[in-house]
Design a protein around this motif. Structure first.
Motif, PDB file in Angstrom:
ATOM      1  N   SER A  16     -13.813   4.485  -6.079  1.00 33.19           N
ATOM      2  CA  SER A  16     -12.702   4.611  -7.033  1.00 33.19           C
ATOM      3  C   SER A  16     -12.860   3.623  -8.179  1.00 33.19           C
ATOM      4  CB  SER A  16     -11.370   4.366  -6.315  1.00 33.19           C
ATOM      5  OG  SER A  16     -11.128   5.343  -5.335  1.00 33.19           O
TER       6      SER A  16
ATOM      7  N   ILE B 296       0.833  -1.204   0.000  1.00 32.51           N
ATOM      8  CA  ILE B 296       0.000   0.000   0.000  1.00 32.51           C
ATOM      9  C   ILE B 296       0.870   1.258   0.000  1.00 32.51           C
ATOM     10  CG2 ILE B 296      -1.575   1.355   1.436  1.00 32.51           C
ATOM     11  CD1 ILE B 296      -2.910  -1.291   2.239  1.00 32.51           C
ATOM     12  N   LYS B 297       1.916   1.249   0.816  1.00 34.83           N
ATOM     13  CA  LYS B 297       2.823   2.394   0.873  1.00 34.83           C
ATOM     14  C   LYS B 297       3.461   2.649  -0.493  1.00 34.83           C
ATOM     15  CE  LYS B 297       7.142   3.876   3.058  1.00 34.83           C
ATOM     16  NZ  LYS B 297       8.230   3.496   4.011  1.00 34.83           N
TER      17      LYS B 297
ATOM     18  N   LYS C 219       1.601   9.194  -6.645  1.00 32.47           N
ATOM     19  CA  LYS C 219       1.956  10.600  -6.447  1.00 32.47           C
ATOM     20  C   LYS C 219       2.937  11.102  -7.507  1.00 32.47           C
ATOM     21  CE  LYS C 219       1.443  10.251  -1.401  1.00 32.47           C
ATOM     22  NZ  LYS C 219       2.174  10.243  -0.108  1.00 32.47           N
TER      23      LYS C 219
ATOM     24  N   PHE D 180      -4.466  -1.757  -6.279  1.00 30.56           N
ATOM     25  CA  PHE D 180      -4.355  -0.960  -5.054  1.00 30.56           C
ATOM     26  C   PHE D 180      -5.686  -0.930  -4.295  1.00 30.56           C
ATOM     27  CE2 PHE D 180      -4.843   3.320  -3.102  1.00 30.56           C
ATOM     28  CZ  PHE D 180      -3.970   3.127  -2.045  1.00 30.56           C
ATOM     29  N   GLN D 181      -6.781  -0.764  -5.023  1.00 31.27           N
ATOM     30  CA  GLN D 181      -8.086  -0.739  -4.361  1.00 31.27           C
ATOM     31  C   GLN D 181      -8.373  -2.090  -3.706  1.00 31.27           C
ATOM     32  OE1 GLN D 181      -9.172   2.190  -4.152  1.00 31.27           O
ATOM     33  NE2 GLN D 181      -7.851   2.996  -5.788  1.00 31.27           N
TER      34      GLN D 181
ATOM     35  N   GLU E 178     -13.263   3.384   4.546  1.00 33.11           N
ATOM     36  CA  GLU E 178     -12.108   3.042   3.706  1.00 33.11           C
ATOM     37  C   GLU E 178     -12.528   2.145   2.548  1.00 33.11           C
ATOM     38  OE1 GLU E 178      -7.507   1.466   4.388  1.00 33.11           O
ATOM     39  OE2 GLU E 178      -8.820   1.828   6.102  1.00 33.11           O
TER      40      GLU E 178
ATOM     41  N   ARG F  68      -6.219  -2.483  -0.529  1.00 34.40           N
ATOM     42  CA  ARG F  68      -6.632  -1.578   0.532  1.00 34.40           C
ATOM     43  C   ARG F  68      -7.875  -2.101   1.246  1.00 34.40           C
ATOM     44  NH1 ARG F  68      -7.299   4.833  -0.510  1.00 34.40           N
ATOM     45  NH2 ARG F  68      -9.049   4.136  -1.803  1.00 34.40           N
TER      46      ARG F  68
ATOM     47  N   SER G 145     -12.661   2.864  -1.791  1.00 33.84           N
ATOM     48  CA  SER G 145     -12.159   1.972  -2.843  1.00 33.84           C
ATOM     49  C   SER G 145     -13.269   1.600  -3.820  1.00 33.84           C
ATOM     50  CB  SER G 145     -11.550   0.712  -2.224  1.00 33.84           C
ATOM     51  OG  SER G 145     -10.327   1.012  -1.580  1.00 33.84           O
TER      52      SER G 145
ATOM     53  N   TYR H 201       2.351   1.644  -3.482  1.00 32.30           N
ATOM     54  CA  TYR H 201       1.328   2.082  -4.438  1.00 32.30           C
ATOM     55  C   TYR H 201       0.996   3.562  -4.229  1.00 32.30           C
ATOM     56  CZ  TYR H 201       0.156  -2.492  -6.458  1.00 32.30           C
ATOM     57  OH  TYR H 201       0.183  -3.678  -7.146  1.00 32.30           O
ATOM     58  N   ASN H 202       0.872   3.992  -2.982  1.00 34.12           N
ATOM     59  CA  ASN H 202       0.590   5.396  -2.701  1.00 34.12           C
ATOM     60  C   ASN H 202       1.681   6.309  -3.261  1.00 34.12           C
ATOM     61  OD1 ASN H 202      -1.921   5.801  -1.369  1.00 34.12           O
ATOM     62  ND2 ASN H 202      -1.120   4.797   0.461  1.00 34.12           N
ATOM     63  N   ASN H 203       2.940   5.916  -3.057  1.00 36.60           N
ATOM     64  CA  ASN H 203       4.056   6.698  -3.604  1.00 36.60           C
ATOM     65  C   ASN H 203       4.035   6.698  -5.125  1.00 36.60           C
ATOM     66  OD1 ASN H 203       4.989   7.240  -1.019  1.00 36.60           O
ATOM     67  ND2 ASN H 203       6.422   5.524  -1.001  1.00 36.60           N
TER      68      ASN H 203
END
Length: 893
Positions: A700, A641-642, A649, A663-664, A693, A667, A697, A644-646
């Motif tokens: 999204s 998750i970390k 961005k 990612f969804q 949360e 999560r 998802s 994918y978040n990066n």
């Protein structure tokens, strides 16, 4: 595990059980290693044995081990002969009875094969394919003629290969054979394609590959010259990569070179000019170009040529590195006096000896450098949990050393001390461990004494020369050091030691310690002997420019020898180009799909790769999304998750839409896991946070559907909705949310009919116990979550027929049968249907599937059990409970 038929694997004499054999050994309950340990394992040309597992959940069809003789002498003719004998034996002992007792049905005999002899054996892929096919054809003809059973022959063969590039070469080689160059073999395509299976890998293709080792044999002979004297002649044999063996003889230059040998080795007067001169005079002209190509070299030497400093050869200009620094280089002994080491060491014992107590022996001094080396090697090896180290014997007496050597069996023995060689008495070579009682005479540990060990060590490292300053009186013990190394090294190999490293002359203290440490770092983390030696030499050459210690070590053994120890992952990854890191990530993803590999070890390796990527500053989206996927497949949700978040961005959004979808999914699963794994009941705030949360998802994914509607996105929304139903409190609310999930599963199935979405729709609908009077067809435009049993069974039957025609080899495609069997269990929840559902899943899990994929299936079954409890379906719940227990047991193996 993916072989359709029994798998043919080659085995060289005196090899251990590694590579493909090691994997087969695991699936066959150690049957291969047990026979090898007893010395009754195929090895010689013409020997073979069939191994098969009789258990119920092991889908591996067994293997045929084919003896390949000596690696340095294998050729295409010998390979054909050994394959022929192996197939004849298999047909007559394993297939004949079955064929005779099943005459009423069509009987088909097939074999699977690796590219036997290619790479490690030095035979080109095309020659390997041709030899294997010719051996099978020869066996077929002889067996049919002998038995008069026309069906007692191999009808089909498939080739299996780990790497894509070699698979393509194999395919092209087969195409060439099909186009008329088949030497009369009646062969044709059964299926003209390359099937990609779990565990297959890609790799960076370089101009030369260190998988294939060029074998250069150098054998000395004596000829009589005028006056009755004898002269030495050298015969050079080269097994080239073009499937031929070359031979040249050299006789005039040997005496001329002996002084130069001494200068650049034991006298430590190495220079580019002298090393280049030796190369030009010693190596026949026709062999020089092959050597200059920098393919790894396996020197096959006799006892005379083993004393030559081959490691110091220089082939190029003065600004180029010596040969053994630019490519792999190890030695083998050309002798018929081997003592086969067939011992099966069940321990990983290690003995380290340094600077024995010489009791005041006047002709040699104590070696502080040897003591320091022993301490540092012992400390390094003690970091590996699977190695059992004796206390380091530093300044120990001869009695203490001998007792320690014989009280246990050892996998590794490391000795740093004085060495001695008497040219007039070659058998007197030994390691100085003290002095004789009552006399100022040396006491030696000899190869013969090591040969008396009940089980010879697998690896012996001898740094037995002067490691510090010594007095002139001790020069007797420094004489002919390179010959000492050759002598004791060759004797240890003859005693059955699988790999030997021995110093040929005096080495620098610090350089010698670093060589040993780098070598052990590589070997204890699973590297091959040949590569560990190369990396140690490169490290010393780069770090210690003032000494020739990098070339001092004579290293005997098979290039692909590995220590059979499971160790902690150590070291670091240093990347210069991102393609290498991407290749390492691909390897992790590939290994994660194969049950053979340990997930915890893979995760440690992945952490090192990630650290190397960070240190190199690589930040391309394609690389980072592959890194996130690797963590996901190993079930590390938080790190995935970390990452994918990066990834999302980044300004340059060069990642796939699949990463957004994945990612969804992760999560949602992470949110659910966080709530249901709590030791105390979650608070209302915890539940609300989890639901929010999951809703994010779901929304999204709905936004992606607004771009384009796909079956995958509807299935993901349904999966997330089902998990939301798990954490809401009221049963009524759970049912309403599950109805929404069923609608999305059905929509997914309308877009793309598959077993996954259909099975999920049907299981939810049965749990909800919707009225069965309503009719719902699964055609376009119908979305009501109701069932008609007659129609449902028709759909199941149609899907079952489709599975047989499906050539998709992905993990989820292989789960299709289990999906449909789960449907049958929900329709009729009895013990028989539960068993039918369970067995294919256990068989699949025994051979493939990443931790993440298996956890997805296990989580889904636990969700279904939970809903069965909530909605009053005790029979279904009880069956799923027993099933999940068995799957968890399989998962934890």
């Amino acid at each position: 595990m993916f072989a359709s038929y029994p798998l043919m694997i080659g085995h060289f004499n005196f090899d251990g059980i590694f590579s493909a054999e090691k994997i087969a050994d695991k699936y066959l309950d150690k049957a291969l290693s047990l026979k090898n340990s007893l010395g009754i394992y195929p090895g010689d040309i013409g020997t073979s044995e069939f191994f098969q597992y009789k258990g119920s959940t092991n889908a591996f069809p067994g293997c045929i081990i084919v003896g390949l003789g000596q690696s340095e002498t294998l050729n295409s003719y010998q390979l054909t002969t050994s394959i022929e004998k192996a197939v004849e034996n298999y047909l007559l002992t394993e297939c004949k009875y079955e064929l005779e007792t099943s005459r009423s049905r069509k009987h088909k005999i097939g074999l699977s094969a690796l590219l036997i002899g290619a790479g490690y054996g030095g035979i080109p892929i095309e020659a390997s394919v041709r030899a294997i096919l010719q051996g099978i054809v020869n066996a077929n003809e002889k067996v049919v003629q002998l038995t008069q059973l026309q069906d007692l022959c191999v009808d089909e063969i498939e080739f299996l290969e780990l790497f894509e590039d070699k698979s393509i070469t194999c395919f092209n080689s087969l195409s060439t054979l099909m186009q008329g160059n088949s030497d009369g073999m009646n062969i044709a395509w059964a299926e003209k394609n390359i099937r990609a299976l779990q565990g297959g890998r890609k790799r960076l293709i370089t101009e030369t590959s260190n998988e294939w080792w060029q074998r250069l044999s150098v054998i000395a002979t004596e000829t009589e010259v005028k006056g009755g004297a004898n002269a030495k002649n050298l015969s050079f044999y080269s097994s080239t990569n073009s499937s031929r063996e070359e031979k040249k003889e050299l006789g005039d230059n040997i005496r001329l070179l002996e002084n130069l040998f001494d200068d650049i080795s034991s006298k430590k007067q190495w220079s580019f000019e002298k090393a280049k001169t030796i190369f030009e005079l010693l190596i026949p002209a026709d062999f020089k170009e092959n050597i200059k190509r920098n393919s790894p070299i396996l020197w096959v030497l006799d006892k005379y040529t083993a004393s030559f400093p081959w490691e110091l050869l220089q082939t190029g200009s003065s600004n180029e590195k010596p040969l053994c620094i630019t490519t792999g280089m190890v030695r083998q002994l050309a002798t018929g006096d081997y003592k086969a080491n067939t011992s099966f060491l069940k321990n990983n014992n290690v003995l380290v000896i340094g600077d024995p107590d010489l009791k005041g022996f006047t002709r040699a001094r104590q070696l502080s450098g040897a003591a320091k080396e022993a301490m540092e090697v012992h400390q390094l090896l003690s970091n590996y949990n699977d190695l059992q180290l004796e206390d380091a014997l530093i300044n120990a007496t001869s009695d203490e050393i001998i007792v320690a050597m014989f009280k246990k069996d050892y996998k590794i023995m490391h000795i740093a001390a004085h060495g001695f060689f008497d040219e007039t008495k070659p058998g007197s070579a030994g390691i100085l461990i003290g002095k004789q009682n009552g006399a100022d005479e040396p006491l030696f540990l000899t190869p013969q004494q090591i040969g008396q060990l009940p089980h010879p060590p697998e690896l012996v490292f001898l740094n037995c020369c002067f490691l510090g300053k010594v007095s002139a009186a001790a020069e007797e013990y420094a004489a002919a050091r390179n010959k000492f190394a050759a002598n004791i090294g060759t004797q240890l190999i003859e005693c059955g030691v699988k790999a030997v490293i021995v110093a040929g002359w005096e080495v620098d203290d610090a350089a010698g310690v670093d060589f040993a440490k780098k070598f052990y770092e590589k070997m204890t983390t699973g590297d091959t002997f040949g590569n560990a030696v190369l990396e140690a030499r490169k490290h010393v050459y780069k770090t210690y420019k003032y000494t020739n210690t990098w070339g001092a070590y004579q290293c005997y053994g098979l290039p692909h020898f590995k220590l059979e120890v499971r160790t902690e992952i150590h070291g670091s990854k240093n990347y210069e180009i991102p393609q290498v890191a991407e290749n390492d990530l691909d390897s992790i993803l590939s290994k994660a799909e194969v049950a053979f590999y340990n997930d915890e070890e893979l995760l440690k390796e992945l952490n090192l790769i990630s650290e190397g990527i960070d240190n190199a500053g690589f930040n391309a989206g394609e690389l980072r999304q592959k890194e996130a996927q690797a963590y996901l497949e190993l079930n590390d949700y938080e790190t995935a998750i970390k990452l994918y978040n990066n990834l999302f961005k980044m300004e340059k959004a060069n990642y796939t839409v699949g990463s957004l979808e994945k990612f969804q999914e992760v999560r949602v699963k992470n949110a659910l896991t966080r709530i249901i794994s709590r030791k105390t009941p979650p608070s209302d705030d915890d539940l609300a946070l989890g639901i929010d949360e999951i809703n994010i998802s779901i929304n999204s994914l709905k936004n992606l559907i607004a771009i384009w509607e796909t079956a995958e996105r509807h299935s993901m929304i349904a999966s997330a909705t089902k998990r939301k139903a798990r954490i809401v409190k009221l049963v009524k609310a759970k049912k309403e949310i599950l109805k929404e999930a069923a609608v999305h599963y059905l929509k997914a199935n309308e877009i793309l009919e598959d077993t996954y979405s259909f099975a999920n729709w049907l299981t939810i609908t049965i749990l909800l116990d919707e009225p069965r009077s309503k009719t719902a067809r699964t055609g376009k435009g119908k979305s009501a979550p109701s069932i008609n049993m007659k129609e449902i069974k028709g759909v199941l039957k149609r899907m079952e027929a489709g599975i047989l025609k499906n050539n998709d080899n992905s993990y989820w495609a292989m789960c299709a049968q289990s999906d449909l069997l789960l449907c049958h269990y929900f329709i009729e929840p009895n013990a028989n249907n539960l068993k039918k559902f369970k067995l294919p899943m256990l068989e699949l899990w025994a051979k493939t599937g990443s931790k993440y994929k298996k956890m997805r299936q296990l989580d889904n079954l636990e969700l279904l059990k939970y809903f069965a409890d909530q909605f009053g379906k005790p029979v279904i719940s009880k069956g799923l409970e027993s099933l999940t227990k068995e799957l968890k047991a399989e998962f934890s193996k």
